[in-house]
Design a protein around this motif. Structure first.
Motif, PDB file in Angstrom:
ATOM      1  N   ASP A  56      28.706  27.673  55.541  1.00  0.00           N
ATOM      2  CA  ASP A  56      27.664  26.835  56.150  1.00  0.00           C
ATOM      3  C   ASP A  56      28.016  25.351  56.095  1.00  0.00           C
ATOM      4  OD1 ASP A  56      26.182  29.047  56.788  1.00  0.00           O
ATOM      5  OD2 ASP A  56      24.837  28.901  55.055  1.00  0.00           O
ATOM      6  N   GLU A  57      28.569  24.914  54.960  1.00  0.00           N
ATOM      7  CA  GLU A  57      28.989  23.510  54.855  1.00  0.00           C
ATOM      8  C   GLU A  57      30.116  23.210  55.831  1.00  0.00           C
ATOM      9  OE1 GLU A  57      27.857  22.750  50.135  1.00  0.00           O
ATOM     10  OE2 GLU A  57      29.952  22.631  50.781  1.00  0.00           O
ATOM     11  N   ALA A  58      30.995  24.178  56.049  1.00  0.00           N
ATOM     12  CA  ALA A  58      32.103  24.005  56.987  1.00  0.00           C
ATOM     13  C   ALA A  58      31.580  23.843  58.414  1.00  0.00           C
ATOM     14  CB  ALA A  58      33.054  25.195  56.900  1.00  0.00           C
ATOM     15  N   VAL A  59      30.612  24.676  58.797  1.00  0.00           N
ATOM     16  CA  VAL A  59      30.025  24.591  60.138  1.00  0.00           C
ATOM     17  C   VAL A  59      29.376  23.225  60.362  1.00  0.00           C
ATOM     18  CG1 VAL A  59      28.210  25.501  61.646  1.00  0.00           C
ATOM     19  CG2 VAL A  59      29.681  27.078  60.378  1.00  0.00           C
ATOM     20  N   THR A  60      28.615  22.771  59.361  1.00  0.00           N
ATOM     21  CA  THR A  60      27.931  21.473  59.455  1.00  0.00           C
ATOM     22  C   THR A  60      28.929  20.328  59.583  1.00  0.00           C
ATOM     23  OG1 THR A  60      26.057  22.287  58.155  1.00  0.00           O
ATOM     24  CG2 THR A  60      26.330  19.902  58.293  1.00  0.00           C
ATOM     25  N   ALA A  61      29.985  20.375  58.764  1.00  0.00           N
ATOM     26  CA  ALA A  61      30.999  19.310  58.802  1.00  0.00           C
ATOM     27  C   ALA A  61      31.728  19.295  60.139  1.00  0.00           C
ATOM     28  CB  ALA A  61      31.986  19.503  57.658  1.00  0.00           C
ATOM     29  N   LEU A  62      32.027  20.478  60.660  1.00  0.00           N
ATOM     30  CA  LEU A  62      32.736  20.575  61.939  1.00  0.00           C
ATOM     31  C   LEU A  62      31.877  20.021  63.074  1.00  0.00           C
ATOM     32  CD1 LEU A  62      35.405  21.607  63.146  1.00  0.00           C
ATOM     33  CD2 LEU A  62      34.241  23.763  63.629  1.00  0.00           C
ATOM     34  N   LYS A  63      30.615  20.397  63.081  1.00  0.00           N
ATOM     35  CA  LYS A  63      29.694  19.896  64.112  1.00  0.00           C
ATOM     36  C   LYS A  63      29.526  18.383  64.006  1.00  0.00           C
ATOM     37  CE  LYS A  63      26.877  24.052  64.836  1.00  0.00           C
ATOM     38  NZ  LYS A  63      25.546  24.684  64.589  1.00  0.00           N
ATOM     39  N   GLY A  64      29.596  17.868  62.790  1.00  0.00           N
ATOM     40  CA  GLY A  64      29.431  16.441  62.579  1.00  0.00           C
ATOM     41  C   GLY A  64      30.636  15.607  62.984  1.00  0.00           C
ATOM     42  N   GLY A  65      31.764  16.267  63.195  1.00  0.00           N
ATOM     43  CA  GLY A  65      32.958  15.549  63.643  1.00  0.00           C
ATOM     44  C   GLY A  65      34.039  15.356  62.604  1.00  0.00           C
ATOM     45  N   ASP A 121      37.499  15.694  60.658  1.00  0.00           N
ATOM     46  CA  ASP A 121      38.876  15.876  61.132  1.00  0.00           C
ATOM     47  C   ASP A 121      39.641  16.902  60.309  1.00  0.00           C
ATOM     48  OD1 ASP A 121      39.093  13.889  63.307  1.00  0.00           O
ATOM     49  OD2 ASP A 121      38.592  12.495  61.698  1.00  0.00           O
ATOM     50  N   TYR A 122      39.241  17.070  59.065  1.00  0.00           N
ATOM     51  CA  TYR A 122      39.847  18.110  58.223  1.00  0.00           C
ATOM     52  C   TYR A 122      38.883  18.483  57.109  1.00  0.00           C
ATOM     53  CZ  TYR A 122      40.969  14.796  54.450  1.00  0.00           C
ATOM     54  OH  TYR A 122      40.874  13.881  53.424  1.00  0.00           O
ATOM     55  N   PHE A 123      39.098  19.659  56.534  1.00  0.00           N
ATOM     56  CA  PHE A 123      38.324  20.094  55.373  1.00  0.00           C
ATOM     57  C   PHE A 123      39.182  19.986  54.123  1.00  0.00           C
ATOM     58  CE2 PHE A 123      36.045  23.535  58.120  1.00  0.00           C
ATOM     59  CZ  PHE A 123      35.223  22.577  58.680  1.00  0.00           C
ATOM     60  N   GLY A 124      38.568  19.553  53.039  1.00  0.00           N
ATOM     61  CA  GLY A 124      39.165  19.683  51.723  1.00  0.00           C
ATOM     62  C   GLY A 124      38.447  20.825  51.022  1.00  0.00           C
ATOM     63  N   ILE A 125      39.167  21.848  50.610  1.00  0.00           N
ATOM     64  CA  ILE A 125      38.546  23.024  50.010  1.00  0.00           C
ATOM     65  C   ILE A 125      39.052  23.228  48.594  1.00  0.00           C
ATOM     66  CG2 ILE A 125      38.358  25.539  50.143  1.00  0.00           C
ATOM     67  CD1 ILE A 125      38.225  25.310  53.134  1.00  0.00           C
ATOM     68  N   LEU A 181      37.655  30.961  50.266  1.00  0.00           N
ATOM     69  CA  LEU A 181      37.014  30.276  51.389  1.00  0.00           C
ATOM     70  C   LEU A 181      38.026  29.897  52.461  1.00  0.00           C
ATOM     71  CD1 LEU A 181      34.495  29.129  52.702  1.00  0.00           C
ATOM     72  CD2 LEU A 181      34.803  27.034  51.362  1.00  0.00           C
ATOM     73  N   ILE A 182      39.211  29.509  52.060  1.00  0.00           N
ATOM     74  CA  ILE A 182      40.263  29.200  53.045  1.00  0.00           C
ATOM     75  C   ILE A 182      40.511  30.421  53.917  1.00  0.00           C
ATOM     76  CG2 ILE A 182      42.695  28.573  53.373  1.00  0.00           C
ATOM     77  CD1 ILE A 182      42.517  27.053  50.680  1.00  0.00           C
ATOM     78  N   GLU A 183      40.671  31.566  53.273  1.00  0.00           N
ATOM     79  CA  GLU A 183      40.933  32.807  54.007  1.00  0.00           C
ATOM     80  C   GLU A 183      39.755  33.171  54.913  1.00  0.00           C
ATOM     81  OE1 GLU A 183      41.766  35.549  50.869  1.00  0.00           O
ATOM     82  OE2 GLU A 183      43.520  34.433  50.217  1.00  0.00           O
ATOM     83  N   GLU A 184      38.533  32.975  54.407  1.00  0.00           N
ATOM     84  CA  GLU A 184      37.342  33.309  55.205  1.00  0.00           C
ATOM     85  C   GLU A 184      37.269  32.463  56.465  1.00  0.00           C
ATOM     86  OE1 GLU A 184      32.439  33.061  54.967  1.00  0.00           O
ATOM     87  OE2 GLU A 184      33.623  32.664  53.162  1.00  0.00           O
ATOM     88  N   LEU A 185      37.507  31.161  56.325  1.00  0.00           N
ATOM     89  CA  LEU A 185      37.414  30.271  57.481  1.00  0.00           C
ATOM     90  C   LEU A 185      38.510  30.572  58.500  1.00  0.00           C
ATOM     91  CD1 LEU A 185      36.466  26.864  55.814  1.00  0.00           C
ATOM     92  CD2 LEU A 185      34.957  28.576  56.845  1.00  0.00           C
ATOM     93  N   ARG A 186      39.690  30.890  58.032  1.00  0.00           N
ATOM     94  CA  ARG A 186      40.763  31.249  58.972  1.00  0.00           C
ATOM     95  C   ARG A 186      40.451  32.585  59.663  1.00  0.00           C
ATOM     96  NH1 ARG A 186      42.057  26.536  59.893  1.00  0.00           N
ATOM     97  NH2 ARG A 186      43.743  25.543  58.762  1.00  0.00           N
ATOM     98  N   HIS A 187      39.870  33.508  58.916  1.00  0.00           N
ATOM     99  CA  HIS A 187      39.498  34.806  59.487  1.00  0.00           C
ATOM    100  C   HIS A 187      38.437  34.618  60.577  1.00  0.00           C
ATOM    101  CE1 HIS A 187      38.942  39.126  59.681  1.00  0.00           C
ATOM    102  NE2 HIS A 187      37.629  38.962  59.505  1.00  0.00           N
ATOM    103  N   GLU A 205      38.300  32.134  62.461  1.00  0.00           N
ATOM    104  CA  GLU A 205      38.989  31.375  63.512  1.00  0.00           C
ATOM    105  C   GLU A 205      38.631  29.895  63.571  1.00  0.00           C
ATOM    106  OE1 GLU A 205      38.626  33.587  67.156  1.00  0.00           O
ATOM    107  OE2 GLU A 205      39.911  35.194  66.418  1.00  0.00           O
ATOM    108  N   PHE A 206      38.399  29.302  62.410  1.00  0.00           N
ATOM    109  CA  PHE A 206      38.342  27.843  62.333  1.00  0.00           C
ATOM    110  C   PHE A 206      39.771  27.332  62.487  1.00  0.00           C
ATOM    111  CE2 PHE A 206      34.267  28.672  60.560  1.00  0.00           C
ATOM    112  CZ  PHE A 206      33.540  27.502  60.533  1.00  0.00           C
ATOM    113  N   SER A 207      39.990  26.435  63.438  1.00  0.00           N
ATOM    114  CA  SER A 207      41.345  25.912  63.653  1.00  0.00           C
ATOM    115  C   SER A 207      41.540  24.520  63.053  1.00  0.00           C
ATOM    116  CB  SER A 207      41.660  25.863  65.149  1.00  0.00           C
ATOM    117  OG  SER A 207      40.718  25.040  65.824  1.00  0.00           O
ATOM    118  N   ILE A 208      40.477  23.938  62.517  1.00  0.00           N
ATOM    119  CA  ILE A 208      40.544  22.599  61.925  1.00  0.00           C
ATOM    120  C   ILE A 208      41.541  22.595  60.757  1.00  0.00           C
ATOM    121  CG2 ILE A 208      38.612  23.101  60.340  1.00  0.00           C
ATOM    122  CD1 ILE A 208      37.744  20.155  60.714  1.00  0.00           C
TER     123      ILE A 208
END
Length: 203
Positions: free
Chosen positions: A105-114, A116-120, A140-146, A148-151
């Protein structure tokens, strides 16, 4: 890193890390003995100049006003800082904004907000950040890649040359470290080893 993380002068440590092949530097002046006010500003200026001379992006941890005053290349913010959208308005479209995320959920919010990269992280146990959350491995890295987050994703926390490869294998694009480089007997050799362990997986 910042001055509390260094056994030598931060400018010397950064110079040696650049010689070892780091690709981005984040100024993080926090912890016991951290500089404030004019001293913090002066150190930031010195480190930024070194980065500019070597064409290394210079970003600042949390301190938005300092990033603006120095015209830094960007900032890295956490979940307790201002929303990404507000930071973007202040910095402009051409700056890098990294966001620490700890859930889908935090990843989705950050991506929508603009972002440029995630620190996990912390991926592995770390002593550098006193209020760090429990380490959660690369899940979490594996989940986001699964999903299809491309950030771009950067793994953070307890990373060394020995375990960096597993973070890249999980789907991260890079790793962020402090003491694995700044406390090493040879800063340059430590940076080289980390770079090698990342590139071997990515090649």
């Amino acid at each position: 890193m910042g001055s509390p993380n260094c056994k030598d002068h931060p400018v010397r440590v950064l110079q040696e890390a650049i010689e070892g092949g780091i690709t981005l530097y984040q100024f993080r002046e926090k912890g016991i003995g951290a500089l404030t006010g004019d001293q913090k500003l002066e150190l930031a200026r010195q480190l930024q100049q070194l980065c500019r001379e070597n064409h290394i992006p210079f970003i600042i941890n949390d301190d938005i006003s300092l990033a603006i005053s120095l015209n830094a290349d960007g900032v890295h913010i956490g979940q307790d800082d201002e929303p990404v959208e507000e930071v973007r308005k202040k910095l402009g479209e051409d700056k890098i904004i990294g966001v620490s995320v700890h859930s889908y959920d935090e990843a989705v919010t950050a991506l929508k907000g603009g972002a440029d990269y995630f620190g996990i992280g912390p991926v592995f146990p770390t002593k550098t950040k006193e209020d760090a959350k429990p380490s959660n491995g690369t899940k979490l890295i594996e989940e986001l890649r699964h999903k299809e987050f491309s950030i771009p994703i950067v793994g953070i926390g307890g990373i060394t040359a020995d375990n960096a490869g597993s973070v890249i294998t999980a789907g991260a694009d890079g790793v962020s470290v402090i003491t694995a480089i700044s406390h090493a007997p040879s800063v340059t050799e430590a940076a080289k080893s980390l770079r090698k362990s990342v590139l071997e997986i990515r090649s």
